[in-house]
Scaffold this motif. Structure first.
Motif, short mmCIF file in Angstrom:
data_model
loop_
_atom_site.label_atom_id
_atom_site.label_comp_id
_atom_site.label_asym_id
_atom_site.label_seq_id
_atom_site.Cartn_x
_atom_site.Cartn_y
_atom_site.Cartn_z
N ASN A 147 0.71 -1.16 -0.14
CA ASN A 147 0.00 0.04 -0.03
C ASN A 147 0.87 1.20 0.08
N THR A 148 0.38 2.34 -0.14
CA THR A 148 0.76 3.73 -0.21
C THR A 148 0.66 4.59 0.98
N HIS A 149 -0.01 3.78 1.97
CA HIS A 149 -0.44 4.75 3.17
C HIS A 149 0.87 5.37 3.93
N PRO A 150 2.19 4.59 4.06
CA PRO A 150 3.21 5.50 4.62
C PRO A 150 3.54 6.62 3.78
N ILE A 151 3.44 6.56 2.56
CA ILE A 151 3.85 7.94 1.66
C ILE A 151 2.77 8.79 1.87
#
Length: 359
Positions: free
Chosen positions: A18-22
């Motif tokens: 997923n891209t959540h940390p970004i």
């Protein structure tokens, strides 16, 4: 003392689906994100399978945070192909051309060859001439990237690697590389891994006299010693960015000993995960006893029932390491890796605090 803007960076692992940390990264907290890793497969460079979503998220983040720079990192532990890619003028030209094409949307490249000559996984191709060939490869990359784009490298500090005792100067022409790179991301972690015979700290800040590691190795097998070693071998402090780990190392030990498992013979490693896992699963559990070492400046946990030792870093120890970097004129600090922090960005905030103007 360091002059100019510090480097405050974080690697983001392309294996994350997923891209959540970004997406959740606060604006202005970091100066650089290193996207990891492109790898060499059958002689050609490849991005991770989730790269399209990640690169779109990074582009959106850069649009919201124009001061942020993104760097494509090539390699990583267990990644092969470097020795062949760097071997001849023709192979180096091919690698450079593919690297520049793959990094078209990035602000530069980061080399993470673990490791030239020796020290990496035994099954990876390695040669004595890797040491010189890496310098030649970096020189060609530097020329092609030009002055406006970044060239960095992640270089090791731990003195115990896959083949036993390890000396970074036998793998890298450190002074020559320092002249070609914008800076070195010094991996001041993994000092205590499954390659060590005892349960020890992942990233001790200073040498501990009670550490049973042979004195000649113990001197360098810590954050302070690693920085001194690189400076001694021709890498200026203002070209060193200090690495801080957002993950833990776990060991089963033969006995508790006198210090709750510390420096006891290890009989196996234990996967303990990242800071967010340790914070969620281990710290609230009273079966895990908390300790902190006054010289290593690191916390650890010990579970008497399972005889398990866990080395990790928390906000206090991360800030102490970053403060050491700021106080000693290093270029900045970085972490492996972005997704390991909690949703409150506790460790990233601690890492950046000593470099903030008000600090």
């Amino acid at each position: 003392m360091m002059t100019g803007q510090p480097v405050l960076g974080a690697y983001f692992a392309g294996t994350d689906e997923n891209t959540h940390p970004i997406d959740a990264l606060p604006i202005g907290l970091l100066t650089h994100v290193f996207y990891a890793f492109a790898t060499i497969e059958n002689g050609h460079l490849r991005l991770p399978p989730h790269a399209p979503a990640h690169l779109a998220a990074l582009a959106a983040l850069k649009q919201a945070d124009p001061g942020l720079r993104t760097v494509l990192s090539i390699g990583g532990w267990g990644a092969g192909g470097f020795s062949d890619a760097a071997l001849t003028p023709r192979s180096r030209t091919g690698f450079v051309d593919e690297s520049l094409a793959l990094a078209a949307g990035f602000d530069g490249l980061d080399l993470d060859w673990e490791f030239p000559v020796s020290g990496g996984p035994a099954e990876l191709t390695h040669r004595p001439q890797d040491r010189r060939n890496l310098t030649q490869l970096a020189r060609e990359l530097r020329h092609q990237l030009g002055p406006a784009r970044l060239l960095t490298a992640a270089l090791p500090a731990g003195r115990l690697q896959a083949g036993g005792t390890y000396d970074p100067a036998e793998s890298y022409e450190l002074a020559a590389l320092a002249g070609l790179l914008d800076w070195v991301n010094l991996m001041t972690y993994d000092f205590g891994t499954g390659f060590a015979p005892i349960a020890t700290f992942n990233a001790p800040l200073a040498e501990v006299a009670q550490d049973p590691l042979e004195a000649g190795l113990r001197r360098w097998n810590n954050v302070t010693g690693a920085v001194d070693y690189y400076e001694h071998h021709g890498v200026p402090r203002d070209k060193l960015v200090l690495g801080v780990p957002f993950y833990g190392q776990g060991f089963r030990v033969a006995s508790a000993g006198e210090q709750a498992g510390l420096y006891q013979p290890q009989v196996g490693t234990v996967e303990v995960g990242d800071w967010r896992d340790i914070k969620r699963d281990l710290l609230p559990d009273s079966a895990w006893h908390r300790h902190r070492h006054p010289v290593a400046r690191s916390p650890w946990l010990y579970h008497p029932g399972t005889q398990t030792f866990v080395s990790y870093e928390d906000a206090q120890s991360i800030e102490e390491r970053s403060a050491f970097a700021a106080r000693h004129g290093l270029r900045g600090a970085f972490t492996w890796q972005l997704a390991a922090d909690d949703d409150e960005h506790t460790l990233l905030t601690a890492m950046t605090r000593p470099f903030q103007p008000e600090a």
